[in-house]
Design a protein around this motif. Structure first.
Motif, PDB file in Angstrom:
ATOM      1  N   LEU A   5     -33.860  49.879  77.308  1.00 11.65           N
ATOM      2  CA  LEU A   5     -34.154  48.452  77.436  1.00 11.65           C
ATOM      3  C   LEU A   5     -32.927  47.552  77.591  1.00 11.65           C
ATOM      4  N   HIS A   6     -31.832  48.092  78.179  1.00 11.94           N
ATOM      5  CA  HIS A   6     -30.640  47.245  78.346  1.00 11.94           C
ATOM      6  C   HIS A   6     -29.787  47.833  79.463  1.00 11.94           C
ATOM      7  N   THR A   7     -29.904  47.258  80.671  1.00 12.60           N
ATOM      8  CA  THR A   7     -29.100  47.699  81.812  1.00 12.60           C
ATOM      9  C   THR A   7     -28.645  46.493  82.625  1.00 12.60           C
ATOM     10  N   HIS A   8     -27.580  46.710  83.397  1.00 11.80           N
ATOM     11  CA  HIS A   8     -27.010  45.636  84.215  1.00 11.80           C
ATOM     12  C   HIS A   8     -26.803  46.097  85.651  1.00 11.80           C
ATOM     13  N   SER A   9     -26.919  45.155  86.566  1.00 12.89           N
ATOM     14  CA  SER A   9     -26.734  45.434  87.993  1.00 12.89           C
ATOM     15  C   SER A   9     -25.645  44.540  88.560  1.00 12.89           C
ATOM     16  N   THR A  10     -25.479  44.595  89.869  1.00 10.92           N
ATOM     17  CA  THR A  10     -24.495  43.742  90.542  1.00 10.92           C
ATOM     18  C   THR A  10     -24.852  42.264  90.487  1.00 10.92           C
ATOM     19  N   GLU A  11     -26.044  41.928  89.992  1.00 13.72           N
ATOM     20  CA  GLU A  11     -26.370  40.512  89.810  1.00 13.72           C
ATOM     21  C   GLU A  11     -25.600  39.903  88.649  1.00 13.72           C
ATOM     22  N   SER A  12     -25.000  40.752  87.795  1.00  9.54           N
ATOM     23  CA  SER A  12     -24.052  40.249  86.801  1.00  9.54           C
ATOM     24  C   SER A  12     -22.825  41.145  86.836  1.00  9.54           C
ATOM     25  N   ASP A  13     -22.625  42.004  85.841  1.00  6.63           N
ATOM     26  CA  ASP A  13     -21.375  42.764  85.782  1.00  6.63           C
ATOM     27  C   ASP A  13     -21.577  44.267  85.896  1.00  6.63           C
ATOM     28  N   GLY A  14     -22.713  44.715  86.426  1.00  5.86           N
ATOM     29  CA  GLY A  14     -22.883  46.121  86.746  1.00  5.86           C
ATOM     30  C   GLY A  14     -22.297  46.427  88.110  1.00  5.86           C
ATOM     31  N   THR A  15     -22.210  47.713  88.432  1.00  9.99           N
ATOM     32  CA  THR A  15     -21.612  48.102  89.707  1.00  9.99           C
ATOM     33  C   THR A  15     -22.641  48.632  90.698  1.00  9.99           C
ATOM     34  N   GLU A  16     -23.929  48.669  90.321  1.00 11.58           N
ATOM     35  CA  GLU A  16     -24.989  49.153  91.195  1.00 11.58           C
ATOM     36  C   GLU A  16     -26.018  48.058  91.424  1.00 11.58           C
ATOM     37  N   SER A  17     -26.620  48.058  92.599  1.00 15.21           N
ATOM     38  CA  SER A  17     -27.662  47.079  92.899  1.00 15.21           C
ATOM     39  C   SER A  17     -28.856  47.293  91.976  1.00 15.21           C
ATOM     40  N   PRO A  18     -29.722  46.287  91.840  1.00 15.24           N
ATOM     41  CA  PRO A  18     -30.923  46.474  91.016  1.00 15.24           C
ATOM     42  C   PRO A  18     -31.746  47.696  91.419  1.00 15.24           C
ATOM     43  N   ALA A  19     -31.933  47.900  92.725  1.00 15.31           N
ATOM     44  CA  ALA A  19     -32.697  49.066  93.184  1.00 15.31           C
ATOM     45  C   ALA A  19     -31.980  50.357  92.822  1.00 15.31           C
ATOM     46  N   ALA A  20     -30.665  50.367  92.927  1.00 13.91           N
ATOM     47  CA  ALA A  20     -29.902  51.571  92.592  1.00 13.91           C
ATOM     48  C   ALA A  20     -29.977  51.886  91.105  1.00 13.91           C
ATOM     49  N   VAL A  21     -30.074  50.855  90.273  1.00  9.16           N
ATOM     50  CA  VAL A  21     -30.246  51.094  88.830  1.00  9.16           C
ATOM     51  C   VAL A  21     -31.580  51.784  88.574  1.00  9.16           C
ATOM     52  N   VAL A  22     -32.628  51.330  89.252  1.00  9.14           N
ATOM     53  CA  VAL A  22     -33.935  51.973  89.110  1.00  9.14           C
ATOM     54  C   VAL A  22     -33.867  53.423  89.593  1.00  9.14           C
ATOM     55  N   ALA A  23     -33.202  53.645  90.713  1.00  4.92           N
ATOM     56  CA  ALA A  23     -33.054  55.007  91.233  1.00  4.92           C
ATOM     57  C   ALA A  23     -32.287  55.892  90.261  1.00  4.92           C
ATOM     58  N   ALA A  24     -31.222  55.357  89.683  1.00  4.14           N
ATOM     59  CA  ALA A  24     -30.432  56.118  88.719  1.00  4.14           C
ATOM     60  C   ALA A  24     -31.244  56.439  87.470  1.00  4.14           C
ATOM     61  N   ALA A  25     -32.110  55.522  87.085  1.00  5.63           N
ATOM     62  CA  ALA A  25     -32.970  55.762  85.927  1.00  5.63           C
ATOM     63  C   ALA A  25     -33.916  56.927  86.183  1.00  5.63           C
ATOM     64  N   ALA A  26     -34.422  57.023  87.411  1.00  3.05           N
ATOM     65  CA  ALA A  26     -35.296  58.146  87.763  1.00  3.05           C
ATOM     66  C   ALA A  26     -34.536  59.464  87.673  1.00  3.05           C
ATOM     67  N   VAL A  27     -33.318  59.484  88.185  1.00  8.57           N
ATOM     68  CA  VAL A  27     -32.497  60.696  88.115  1.00  8.57           C
ATOM     69  C   VAL A  27     -32.216  61.075  86.662  1.00  8.57           C
ATOM     70  N   ALA A  28     -32.056  60.072  85.809  1.00  8.24           N
ATOM     71  CA  ALA A  28     -31.781  60.315  84.388  1.00  8.24           C
ATOM     72  C   ALA A  28     -33.025  60.715  83.608  1.00  8.24           C
ATOM     73  N   GLY A  29     -34.183  60.712  84.258  1.00 14.49           N
ATOM     74  CA  GLY A  29     -35.414  61.124  83.590  1.00 14.49           C
ATOM     75  C   GLY A  29     -36.070  60.058  82.739  1.00 14.49           C
ATOM     76  N   LEU A  30     -35.750  58.805  83.028  1.00 15.63           N
ATOM     77  CA  LEU A  30     -36.341  57.710  82.263  1.00 15.63           C
ATOM     78  C   LEU A  30     -37.704  57.327  82.828  1.00 15.63           C
ATOM     79  N   SER A  31     -38.587  56.904  81.956  1.00 18.77           N
ATOM     80  CA  SER A  31     -39.889  56.407  82.397  1.00 18.77           C
ATOM     81  C   SER A  31     -39.884  54.905  82.586  1.00 18.77           C
ATOM     82  N   THR A  32     -39.007  54.203  81.839  1.00 19.12           N
ATOM     83  CA  THR A  32     -39.004  52.739  81.828  1.00 19.12           C
ATOM     84  C   THR A  32     -37.591  52.233  81.579  1.00 19.12           C
ATOM     85  N   ILE A  33     -37.207  51.186  82.291  1.00 22.39           N
ATOM     86  CA  ILE A  33     -35.950  50.493  81.988  1.00 22.39           C
ATOM     87  C   ILE A  33     -36.212  48.996  81.943  1.00 22.39           C
TER      88      ILE A  33
END
Length: 282
Positions: A5-33
């Motif tokens: 329940l706590h992630t960041h994207s390029t809309e603030s100080d993350g290095t991945e786009s919002p869609a890429a964060v969702v994609a990375a969550a899938a690779v990590a085996g998460l059901s929800t972010i």
């Protein structure tokens, strides 16, 4: 179910786009972010559009930087209505103050190092909430430091010569604004001593009296003592306990899913929400 329940994207100080964060969550085996960029909801639409493709549910959120007695406090707001006028005005004020502060810090650093404002802007996404991590990325890009951690340690630490303060709302007011917008407020990493000073319990008690829903007890910046402190305090106050990665892509070593939140806790967060925003499910 694995819920972060706590992630960041390029809309603030993350290095991945919002869609890429969702994609990375899938690779990590998460059901929800939860996407919780600093002071902005701009990434929600892109992240929501990726839900169907990657099969990861999205909890729309934000992270509000607050200050109490000169000490930084971070408040997560889940399932808010970002158009609520009072909250929107506070977020816009905070974003502009961050930008002004970053520009002044760059001016100070530039007295000693070959760094320009253009170097920093080049590291941020369009209309991103600009802050110290983007200055750190510019220092890395210029070869002046090896990574963000070194940048913060050498040049961007709050006690350093280049530090400039910025506007941040009182955390009790921020809790009230999140509730006013129909959202659910949870205090992020409340006892992360390695980040600097942390507030005393009486501040968190006042936040709870104003509607604070929970504490992020499980976080990599909490040692055993800090985690147990958070668990005891949450139990005494009768509020929820969450766990999260505070993921920033390559910006921090934090890994998706390294700490998670129980499904029944997310159910309680959803039950408390009255805003215009709901969890986006595949």
């Amino acid at each position: 179910m694995a819920i972060d329940l706590h992630t960041h994207s390029t809309e603030s100080d993350g290095t991945e786009s919002p869609a890429a964060v969702v994609a990375a969550a899938a690779v990590a085996g998460l059901s929800t972010i939860a996407l919780t960029d600093h002071d902005t909801a701009r990434g929600w639409t892109e992240a929501a559009d990726a839900v169907g493709e990657y099969g990861v549910a999205l909890v729309p959120g934000i992270e509000i930087s607050c200050q109490s007695r000169g000490i930084s406090v971070h408040l997560l707001g889940y399932l808010i209505d970002p158009t609520q006028p009072d909250l929107r005005g506070e977020l816009e004020r905070a974003r502009e103050s961050r930008r002004t502060r970053a520009r002044r810090m760059v001016e100070l650093i530039a007295e000693d190092l070959p760094l320009t404002w253009e170097d920093v802007v080049a590291q941020a996404g369009a209309d991103a909430t600009l802050g110290r991590p983007h200055i750190a990325d510019a220092l890395v890009a210029k070869g002046l430091v090896a990574d963000r951690s070194e940048a913060f340690a050498r040049y961007l630490h709050p006690s350093g010569k280049y530090h400039v303060s910025h506007y941040a709302p009182d955390p009790v007011r921020a809790v009230e604004l999140v509730r006013r917008s129909g959202g659910v407020p949870v205090m992020a990493h409340p006892f992360a001593h390695q980040r600097g000073r942390v507030v005393a319990d009486d501040v968190i008690e006042a936040m709870a009296a104003a509607g604070l829903a929970g504490l992020e007890a499980y976080h990599r910046d909490h040692d055993d003592e800090a985690r147990e402190h958070a668990l005891r305090l949450a139990d005494r106050l009768g509020i929820l306990v969450t766990g999260s990665s505070d993921y920033h892509g390559a910006g921090k070593p934090n890994r998706l899913g390294e700490h998670t939140t129980a499904p029944q806790v997310l159910e309680q967060i959803e039950a408390q929400a009255t805003g215009a925003t709901a969890v986006v499910r595949p």
